[in-house]
Design an enzyme around this catalytic site. Structure first.
Site, short mmCIF file in Angstrom:
data_model
loop_
_atom_site.label_atom_id
_atom_site.label_comp_id
_atom_site.label_asym_id
_atom_site.label_seq_id
_atom_site.Cartn_x
_atom_site.Cartn_y
_atom_site.Cartn_z
N GLU A 1 -36.70 139.87 -1.77
CA GLU A 1 -37.18 140.25 -3.10
C GLU A 1 -35.97 140.31 -4.03
OE1 GLU A 1 -40.14 140.95 -4.85
OE2 GLU A 1 -38.57 141.02 -6.39
N ASN B 1 -45.32 141.01 -10.08
CA ASN B 1 -46.40 141.28 -11.04
C ASN B 1 -47.57 142.01 -10.40
OD1 ASN B 1 -45.37 140.15 -13.42
ND2 ASN B 1 -45.97 138.09 -12.77
N GLY C 1 -54.03 144.73 -12.68
CA GLY C 1 -55.12 145.67 -12.95
C GLY C 1 -55.94 146.09 -11.75
N ARG D 1 -60.81 133.72 -20.28
CA ARG D 1 -59.59 134.07 -21.00
C ARG D 1 -59.16 133.03 -22.02
NH1 ARG D 1 -56.42 136.66 -15.76
NH2 ARG D 1 -57.52 138.65 -15.89
N GLU E 1 -49.17 132.71 -7.05
CA GLU E 1 -49.00 132.09 -8.37
C GLU E 1 -48.00 130.93 -8.36
OE1 GLU E 1 -48.32 135.00 -11.45
OE2 GLU E 1 -48.37 133.51 -13.04
#
Lengths: 527, 527
Positions: A75, A83, A88, A346, A497
């Site tokens: 990391e 993220n 959320g 979105r 991602e």
């Protein structure tokens, strides 16, 4: 031997000796190809090396370690979670056991259709099918690791045609990351190193397979640099062997000031994003250099539920998504009128906001509702919104609200009145705000969705770069495909991602956790 | 030494000895990094090596050779010219001397605005500015090389807000390619090798600069392979040194069955395109492996003016663009109505056609006009259209035309009548078909644009992959930018369709020649 004439191989041989000449190494290595195992001396040896500690990285590490592998997790930042830990906490699980429990009809086909609609049809369907097949497993695996999910009716996220999203107990991705981090740390042979930045892959002698990585320990990310990946010289070089392979789970690049602007010049350097500062493209770009194929690299999703009045992701997204957008309205301050379906996907919503902001820069649209507009589970967040530097404001009357944002008051009142009536009467409104499988908004929420007695809550809106749909091409085993063979690169897996294709042109909300956990799990199973 | 254990460097050392073991080499080299000059023995030495013989490659070669450099031009196909030689021959030259000659007002700002509108705002404006600054120079250079352009009022291409496109005398890109090819061949020290495929770059010993290429002579492209770049093993290995650098002008990838489908899964393997068979991504993907940055890689433009009744580019685009689209109409066969502005940008029109084709596959819309609908310079092409396997059909009456395509005849007649009236009256029609700076269509063409006396000409329409907007990132000197430094890769230039950014999400018609000639010229000047 001068810096200029030193070859890559010479440089790496020096590198393996220790920390002498690190600055020189970094400079010289800046444009060289990935080294091969002949060029390096490994400092340490593992079965599996995972790059990144978000949902995808921890899931891959946990699964691989559970299988008995010795796993090193790198990391680059000082804290674990990327993220994911500021996410959320919503996870789409199509056709899940939880939906059945609450009597909600859903299907994998419906989910894929929703994703293709938002993704403009360019999604890689085989990866969506993998999510359909494995998201229940991934959810169960997260629970096994200690994640706690709210045992309530699944939530309805924008662009989904059924309520299919679970939310963590603490309404944050940290509800998955923290227990998974603890789970991984307890597993024998699993090691997490923070402030350790992967610099490059190490290839097999014939250049065909990934057999390790070069990295720097004691590295300090510097958000002030235009391009940390290129400019940051901190840390000491190490070389780690990965006998079974490397899982790249380094995330997206919404905070890469250089690479995101190359894809969309409108994303100027100082533009805020919802991401943590370290969300850059460095590791992804290194993967391209060993043959990984770029996919959909220019689709950068902007979150339409963000606020210009706070930095990063903040609290606005929860308050709008689970409240003001869902049961309230968003209005154009110039005329007090609604201008979008607040529950559309979105891209549709961000585009609608941009139409206003291009005509009238800084005239941010405003999302409006009352206390009862919010979902109950969001109540604890309301005070945070009101406290956190004024992200959300509270007004006794619509007149006061209108005056504050310079909205024509009569027009605003008419908008709210009509919206309440439409909801009450179960009438499809002008923007065709979605209803759940035939249920009207009225049936979801008794009474006026916006209580005319007030007080009224308001959040200003701005789209912020949030998720980079593009990345590298993987197959359904999370293997990275090579441009040179059209087959997997042996020893290289990727998840989350950093990969592209799954979400096409636009990812639906709550599909990130599903994608990351599923592909991380799959990578951990297949490595 | 077995194939499996042979290292990249061993392999390349053998390769330099001659043609022994070529198949083994190719296989072993399939996933290796680009070799360095230490790994190879150069067979021949040049100042400049140009990859590709389209507009960009020949312009770069001509300019570099004119400057006295020894230039090697590699072309993998059996003929020179790539897609350029089958291009329609239109070149946008904004704010040109030719426009002034014909009294047409234009500006660089207008051109850039047009490109940004079609490109959805993600264009790299500095590259558009380079086209504005240098397209007149590039035009003049093409004339110096022997290209002949029609000395008529510049043509008005879709999406442009002024007539600013010149067309070659023979209405084909061959009108530029042939003279430029001859020009280059006459220059001392300039050598073109066809059927010679670049396989990889050769890097400097420290891996930072491009100093040559590996290639195969006597290579035979095989269109039957799924991926010629990966599977084709023909030819004998050669290594060429480029003392000043390499110009990559290898074109786009509209015919790359694998890579285009990764970007858009709807582009199935057997889908036709307007491109020649060799338009694949191989060289581009090798550039990514030495650090070139991918830009806008998933935007694949589909030509809305192509016909399902011929293979490749064919003759339909000229007949529609300079005739049936410009002054005639395109109708939906299901209802006989127009469905788009026939002069909008390509993406808008292709999207409009896809709306129909998704609802009713194979119900191709039809473009309709009469003899006077065509621009005069297109008259010689009309017979080609009627002859070439029935791409264009001719009918004595609208009834006969309607019957052939199963269009409701009365509705079709009403559509044509209304269109003629709108044009006659200078009325803006329902799709806001563009007019030139306030001139109505009527003033461009006397009388009815569609002569009701007939005979009537018709072409069926289908979008075909035509241009890949994405590619690698260059600066305004045509230098390729590295992901590892955010600076140019020394010794590597690129021009034309292999680059990305200039056209954003969608290139306007006639901007390809401008882009390719300008950047080719700039590369030749700067190398």
């Amino acid at each position: 031997m001068s810096k200029e004439t030193m070859s890559r191989r010479d440089a790496l041989r020096i590198g393996a000796l220790g920390t002498v000449g690190v600055a020189m190494l970094t400079a010289s290595n800046a444009m060289a190809a990935a080294p091969t195992e002949k060029d390096v001396k490994f400092d340490e040896e593992y079965d599996v090396i995972v790059i990144g500690t978000g949902f995808a990285g921890l899931a891959a590490a946990a699964k691989a370690a559970e299988r008995g592998y010795k796993v090193l997790i790198l990391e680059k930042m000082g804290r674990v979670g990327g993220n994911s830990v500021i996410n959320g906490g919503g996870m789409a699980v199509p056709n899940s056991s939880w939906q059945k429990k609450y009597g909600i009809e859903d299907s994998g086909e419906m989910f894929i259709k929703d994703c293709l609609k938002a993704g403009l049809g360019i999604n890689h369907v085989e990866l969506l099918e993998t999510i359909v097949k494995r998201s229940q497993d991934a959810l169960d695996f997260s629970i096994k690791c200690g994640a706690k999910w709210q045992d309530v009716k699944p939530a309805w996220f924008g662009g989904h045609s059924a309520p299919r999203s679970l939310v963590t107990d603490n309404m944050s991705g940290s509800g998955v990351i923290k227990p998974m981090h603890e789970f991984v740390e307890k597993l024998p042979g699993c090691k997490i190193m923070t402030r350790t930045k992967m610099d490059d892959f190490v290839m097999s002698a014939d250049g065909t397979s990934v057999v390790g990585v070069t990295a720097r320990i004691n590295y300090r990310f510097d958000p002030k640099l235009l391009s940390d990946d290129v400019e940051n010289k901190t840390g000491e070089k190490k070389v780690y062997k990965a006998k079974k392979g490397v899982v790249l789970a380094s995330g997206g690049f919404s905070m890469d000031k250089v690479f995101r602007k190359i894809q969309d010049p409108r994303l100027v350097e100082d533009m805020d994003a919802t991401n943590h500062d370290g969300a850059t493209a460095g590791a992804l770009l290194k993967a391209f250099q060993i043959g990984a194929l770029p996919v959909h690299i220019d689709w950068i999703q902007q979150g339409p539920w963000a606020s210009p009045d706070e930095r990063g992701f903040g609290v606005a997204p929860l308050l709008t998504q689970q409240g003001l957008f869902k049961f309230g309205v968003a209005v154009d301050v110039r005329n007090g009128k609604r201008f979008m379906n607040e529950m559309a996907d979105r891209k549709t919503r961000a585009d609608a906001e941009y139409v206003i902001l291009r005509e009238a820069p800084k005239m941010y649209p405003v999302a409006i509702g009352t206390y009862n507009t919010f979902e109950e589970q969001i109540y604890p967040i309301i005070e945070k919104g009101l406290a956190a530097g004024g992200v959300m404001k509270k007004f006794d009357t619509l007149d006061a609200l209108a005056a504050n944002y310079k909205i024509p008051a009569d027009a605003l009142k008419a908008t709210v009145k009509k919206y309440n009536e439409d909801v009450k009467n179960g009438v499809e409104d002008e923007f065709k705000k979605q209803t759940l499988k035939g249920e009207s908004l009225k049936e979801l929420k008794g009474g006026d969705p916006i209580d005319m007695k007030g007080p009224f809550y308001a959040i200003r809106l701005v789209p912020k770069p949030h998720h980079t749909m593009g990345g590298l091409k993987i197959n359904t085993k999370a293997q990275v495909i090579s441009a040179n063979t059209n087959k997997p690169i042996p020893g290289l897996f990727a998840a989350g991602e950093v990969t592209g294709g799954t979400h096409g042109a636009s990812r639906l909300g709550s599909c990130a956790i599903a994608d990351c956990l599923v592909c991380g799990l799959v990578a951990g199973e297949n490595i």
